[in-house]
Design an enzyme around this catalytic site. Structure first.
Site, PDB file in Angstrom:
ATOM      1  CE1 TYR A   1      -4.042  -1.282  -0.733  1.00 25.22           C
ATOM      2  CE2 TYR A   1      -4.249  -1.921   1.576  1.00 25.22           C
ATOM      3  CZ  TYR A   1      -4.736  -1.913   0.285  1.00 25.22           C
ATOM      4  OH  TYR A   1      -5.918  -2.537   0.013  1.00 25.22           O
ATOM      5  CG  ASP A   2       3.843   4.400   1.139  1.00 21.28           C
ATOM      6  OD1 ASP A   2       3.649   5.059   0.090  1.00 21.28           O
ATOM      7  OD2 ASP A   2       4.428   4.870   2.120  1.00 21.28           O
ATOM      8  CG  LEU A   3       4.480  -1.545  -3.503  1.00 18.76           C
ATOM      9  CD1 LEU A   3       3.890  -2.390  -4.630  1.00 18.76           C
ATOM     10  CD2 LEU A   3       5.867  -2.046  -3.122  1.00 18.76           C
TER      11      LEU A   3
END
Ligand SMILES: Nc1ncnc2c1ncn2[C@@H]1O[C@H](COP(=O)(O)OP(=O)(O)OP(=O)(O)O)[C@@H](O)[C@H]1O
Ligand SMILES: [Mg+2]
Length: 222
Positions: free
Chosen positions: A135-137
Site C-alpha cells: 500500500y505504499d510501494l
C-alpha cells in the site's frame, strides 16, 4: 532536519544525541544507532497534533504493529527486508537492521537498471500471491543491497486476497514511476510487470491488470 524533541518519548531522547538522523518523514523519525553492537535503525512514529490524541495513538500503534509483523513474515516468503530487532508498541518504536544501501529512487536517478524493477515485480507478485499488500510501494521504499531489492516502510500493509486491492497496490507504484521517473517509466513498468507475471502466472496477473484499468478509469472521472 531538526526533530521536535518534546514529541519524542523521554526514554528515547538520548538517541537524538548519540545517533545519526536518517530521515524525518511525514509520520516518523528514523535514527541510526547501534543495537546490541549491531548497526540499527530506530524508527519512531511521532504524534500528530492535527489528530485526536486517542485516535493518533491508536493509529501509530497499529502501524507500528503492522510494520513489525510484516518484517517477520516477508522473509519467510523469500522477500528481503531488514531484520526486526525489537518492537515497542508503547512508544511506537521499531528497531531494525540498518541496511547499507541506497534507495531504488536514488539509484534509478543515477543509473536505471531494469533488472531491479523486474526483481521487485517478482517480490510484489510473491506478496500478493500470499494475500499481502504493501500500500505504499514507491522507489523510496525499496533499498538496494548487494544488487537486491529490500522492501521497507510496511506500516500501511494489509492482508487481502482481493484483486482490487492488489490493483491499488500496483497503481501506487505506477504513479510513483509517472511522477518520479518519467524518463524511464515505460521500461521500468514493463520490467516490473514481467517479474510480477512470472511470479503470479497469466490468469491472476490479467485479473489484476483489468482491475487496474478500472481503478484508473474511476479516478479519472470522479
Ligand atoms: N532499515 C533501514 N536501513 C537503512 N536505511 C533505512 C532503513 N529504513 C529506512 N531507511 C531510510 O529512511 C527512509 C525513511 O524510512 P521509511 O520509508 O521507513 O519511513 P517513512 O517514509 O517516514 O515511513 P512512514 O510513511 O511509515 O512514516 C528510507 O527511505 C531510507 O532511506
Ligand atoms: Mg518511506
Amino acid at each position: 532536519m531538526k526533530p521536535p524533541r518534546d514529541l519524542i518519548p523521554s526514554e528515547l531522547r538520548p538517541l537524538l544525541d548519540r545517533g545519526e538522523i536518517l530521515a524525518l518523514g511525514a509520520e516518523s523519525l528514523l535514527i541510526k544507532h547501534d543495537w546490541l553492537g549491531l548497526p540499527a535503525v530506530y524508527k519512531i512514529r511521532l504524534p500528530k497534533s492535527y489528530r485526536h490524541p486517542r485516535l493518533d495513538e491508536r493509529l501509530r500503534r497499529a502501524r507500528t504493529r503492522r510494520e513489525a509483523r510484516a518484517l517477520t513474515r516477508l522473509p519467510e516468503w523469500g522477500v528481503p527486508t531488514p531484520a526486526l530487532y525489537e518492537v515497542d508498541l508503547e512508544r511506537c518504536l521499531i528497531v531494525m537492521e540498518h541496511l547499507p544501501g541506497e534507495t531504488l529512487r536514488e539509484l534509478t536517478e543515477r543509473n536505471f537498471r531494469p533488472r531491479l524493477f523486474e526483481e521487485l515485480g517478482r517480490l510484489v507478485g510473491r506478496m500478493h500471491e500470499r494475500g499481502f499488500v504493501h500500500y505504499d510501494l514507491t522507489t523510496s521504499n525499496v533499498l538496494i543491497v548487494d544488487g537486491r531489492p529490500h522492501v521497507i516502510d510496511l506500516g500501511l500493509s494489509e492482508d487481502t486476497t482481493d484483486p482490487e486491492d492488489h490493483a491499488i497496490d500496483l497503481r501506487v507504484f505506477e504513479r510513483c514511476l509517472e511522477s518520479t521517473h518519467p524518463d524511464v517509466r515505460e521500461e521500468a513498468w514493463e520490467a516490473f510487470l514481467r517479474g510480477y507475471r512470472e511470479e503470479r502466472g497469466e490468469e491472476a496477473t490479467d485479473t489484476v491488470l483489468e482491475r487496474l484499468e478500472d481503478v484508473k478509469g474511476r479516478v479519472r472521472y470522479v
